[in-house]
Design a protein around this motif. Structure first.
Motif, PDB file in Angstrom:
ATOM      1  N   VAL A   1       0.860  -1.188   0.000  1.00 53.41           N
ATOM      2  CA  VAL A   1       0.000   0.000   0.000  1.00 53.41           C
ATOM      3  C   VAL A   1       0.892   1.232   0.000  1.00 53.41           C
ATOM      4  CG1 VAL A   1      -1.895  -1.167   1.210  1.00 53.41           C
ATOM      5  CG2 VAL A   1      -0.179   0.099   2.524  1.00 53.41           C
ATOM      6  N   PRO A   2       0.395   2.358  -0.504  1.00 53.36           N
ATOM      7  CA  PRO A   2       1.207   3.586  -0.493  1.00 53.36           C
ATOM      8  C   PRO A   2       1.382   4.121   0.920  1.00 53.36           C
ATOM      9  CG  PRO A   2      -1.007   4.051  -1.309  1.00 53.36           C
ATOM     10  CD  PRO A   2      -0.901   2.559  -1.187  1.00 53.36           C
ATOM     11  N   THR A   3       2.526   4.718   1.159  1.00 49.42           N
ATOM     12  CA  THR A   3       2.807   5.303   2.470  1.00 49.42           C
ATOM     13  C   THR A   3       3.322   6.722   2.302  1.00 49.42           C
ATOM     14  OG1 THR A   3       5.089   4.488   2.554  1.00 49.42           O
ATOM     15  CG2 THR A   3       3.381   3.049   3.442  1.00 49.42           C
TER      16      THR A   3
ATOM     17  N   ARG B   1      14.399   8.154   7.189  1.00 48.93           N
ATOM     18  CA  ARG B   1      13.196   8.031   6.356  1.00 48.93           C
ATOM     19  C   ARG B   1      13.569   7.722   4.908  1.00 48.93           C
ATOM     20  NH1 ARG B   1      11.048  13.111   6.261  1.00 48.93           N
ATOM     21  NH2 ARG B   1      12.438  14.036   7.793  1.00 48.93           N
ATOM     22  N   ALA B   2      14.632   8.347   4.421  1.00 48.21           N
ATOM     23  CA  ALA B   2      15.078   8.102   3.046  1.00 48.21           C
ATOM     24  C   ALA B   2      15.556   6.663   2.877  1.00 48.21           C
ATOM     25  CB  ALA B   2      16.186   9.087   2.679  1.00 48.21           C
ATOM     26  N   ALA B   3      16.231   6.131   3.895  1.00 48.71           N
ATOM     27  CA  ALA B   3      16.689   4.737   3.821  1.00 48.71           C
ATOM     28  C   ALA B   3      15.509   3.784   3.750  1.00 48.71           C
ATOM     29  CB  ALA B   3      17.571   4.420   5.029  1.00 48.71           C
TER      30      ALA B   3
ATOM     31  N   ALA C   1       6.000   8.824  -0.137  1.00 48.23           N
ATOM     32  CA  ALA C   1       6.183  10.262   0.004  1.00 48.23           C
ATOM     33  C   ALA C   1       7.004  10.503   1.263  1.00 48.23           C
ATOM     34  CB  ALA C   1       4.835  10.957   0.102  1.00 48.23           C
ATOM     35  N   ASN C   2       8.026  11.331   1.158  1.00 45.44           N
ATOM     36  CA  ASN C   2       8.906  11.624   2.284  1.00 45.44           C
ATOM     37  C   ASN C   2       8.964  13.141   2.423  1.00 45.44           C
ATOM     38  OD1 ASN C   2      10.837  11.725   4.264  1.00 45.44           O
ATOM     39  ND2 ASN C   2      12.497  10.888   3.027  1.00 45.44           N
ATOM     40  N   VAL C   3       8.202  13.674   3.376  1.00 48.91           N
ATOM     41  CA  VAL C   3       7.983  15.115   3.479  1.00 48.91           C
ATOM     42  C   VAL C   3       8.582  15.646   4.776  1.00 48.91           C
ATOM     43  CG1 VAL C   3       6.287  16.965   3.397  1.00 48.91           C
ATOM     44  CG2 VAL C   3       5.816  14.806   2.218  1.00 48.91           C
TER      45      VAL C   3
ATOM     46  N   ARG D   1      -5.016  12.626   0.713  1.00 49.22           N
ATOM     47  CA  ARG D   1      -4.466  12.185  -0.578  1.00 49.22           C
ATOM     48  C   ARG D   1      -4.496  10.666  -0.700  1.00 49.22           C
ATOM     49  NH1 ARG D   1       0.298  10.277  -2.516  1.00 49.22           N
ATOM     50  NH2 ARG D   1       1.330  10.418  -0.467  1.00 49.22           N
ATOM     51  N   LEU D   2      -4.087   9.978   0.357  1.00 44.14           N
ATOM     52  CA  LEU D   2      -4.064   8.514   0.297  1.00 44.14           C
ATOM     53  C   LEU D   2      -5.469   7.922   0.271  1.00 44.14           C
ATOM     54  CD1 LEU D   2      -1.075   7.545   2.613  1.00 44.14           C
ATOM     55  CD2 LEU D   2      -1.130   7.788   0.132  1.00 44.14           C
ATOM     56  N   LEU D   3      -6.460   8.692   0.699  1.00 46.31           N
ATOM     57  CA  LEU D   3      -7.838   8.238   0.636  1.00 46.31           C
ATOM     58  C   LEU D   3      -8.512   8.639  -0.667  1.00 46.31           C
ATOM     59  CD1 LEU D   3      -8.875   8.987   4.323  1.00 46.31           C
ATOM     60  CD2 LEU D   3      -8.804   6.721   3.234  1.00 46.31           C
TER      61      LEU D   3
END
Length: 317
Positions: free
Chosen positions: A248-250, A266-268, A282-284, A310-312
């Motif tokens: 699923v998207p995260t 988070r990038a790793a 997405a890494n914000v 957005r994810l919904l």
């Protein structure tokens, strides 16, 4: 010895009085002039609520309950998408309760997302830790099917939104369908998620305990029941990075000054997710520290709401 004239002593005294004003000394931890301090966990507990929510039990323990909030003005016959909101607190009871995420849950409801803000047993509660904390979160999520019989909830559109240790549990919840059958954390028909929003969440238990062995990482060791190095089977079932791909998207949102979930970590995780076959997360990075993401009126909190919608599949607020 020679004595200075009285006028010289007066000048010296004036200089000593003026010096502290002319050369201020700032403590090493002080913020720049005009900057507001970062939020603390206790600040979140004082944020005002529009809707206190309906307190509903999902099990028999005193900590088996959640707060259900519905979007106002939901049209007749419509079912609202849902966010399962999971508070953090280092997996330990003394650091946070669901009041820590109540304001965010309330704001999400005001923005069209029904919220199920859940309480659960932490590692230092009787029955918590391994596997109780995990099974509580699983049971709370699956209880949405029961709630949907009475309330207008769309159980086909459910996102888990977790903060800090709750971010770890939200990511774990998404990977639950792939758990091997017969393990202490598996269940027959887990509710499948639409996505996960991790707010300053812990993505890799081993990395986290290695980086913070005497701080919040101690709670992770308590959660699994001992030193992680001695529990490889439990780590493999419980650490989000070891459960990839989630399928699923995260979205991962954290403050620029968040030491729990710094950007390189988070990038790793994002690289590992893509390598395992997941869509790029997405890494914000947002302004603030570890707790601003739970405060709806901050830019960080607004981003948490935006990513959830957005994810919904909802339009931006």
């Amino acid at each position: 010895p020679h004595r200075l004239p009285a006028s010289a002593y007066r000048l010296l005294a004036m200089a000593l009085l003026v010096l502290p004003l002319a050369v201020p000394v700032r403590p090493a931890h002080a913020q720049p002039a005009g900057a507001s301090r970062l939020l603390r966990a206790s600040d979140l507990d004082t944020l005002s609520l529009r809707d206190a929510g309906r307190r509903i039990a999902y099990g028999d323990d005193s900590l088996h309950f959640g707060e259900l909030r519905l979007p106002p003005g939901l049209r007749s016959g419509a079912r609202a998408p849902v966010a399962v909101v999971i508070h953090g607190g280092c997996w330990i009871s003394s650091f946070a309760t669901l009041r820590n995420t109540a304001a965010l849950a309330d704001a999400l409801a005001a923005n069209g997302v029904a919220t199920w803000n859940v309480e659960y047993r932490r590692a230092d509660h009787p029955g918590g830790g391994w596997p109780g904390t995990f099974t509580d979160i699983a049971r709370a999520a699956d209880h949405l099917r029961v709630l949907a019989r009475e309330y207008p909830l769309d159980t086909a559109r459910v996102v888990a939104v977790g903060h800090s240790a709750g971010g770890h549990l939200a990511l774990w919840l998404a990977g639950r369908p792939s758990l091997p059958a017969g393990t202490p954390l598996s269940s027959a028909a887990p509710l499948r998620l639409t996505g996960v929003v991790s707010l300053g969440g812990v993505t890799d238990l081993e990395e986290f305990v290695g980086r913070m062995p005497s701080g919040c990482g101690r709670g992770a060791s308590m959660l699994l029941g001992g030193p992680l190095a001695s529990l490889p089977d439990r780590v493999a079932l419980a650490s989000p990075i070891r459960r990839l791909p989630l399928g699923v998207p995260t979205a991962h949102v954290a403050g620029a000054q968040d030491g729990i979930a710094p950007e390189p970590v988070r990038a790793a995780y994002a690289r590992a997710a893509v390598a395992a076959g997941d869509a790029p997360p997405a890494n914000v990075t947002v302004p603030g520290g570890h707790f601003e993401v739970n405060a709806p009126r901050t830019a960080a909190g607004a981003e948490a709401i935006r990513q959830t919608r957005r994810l919904l599949g909802m339009t931006p607020p």
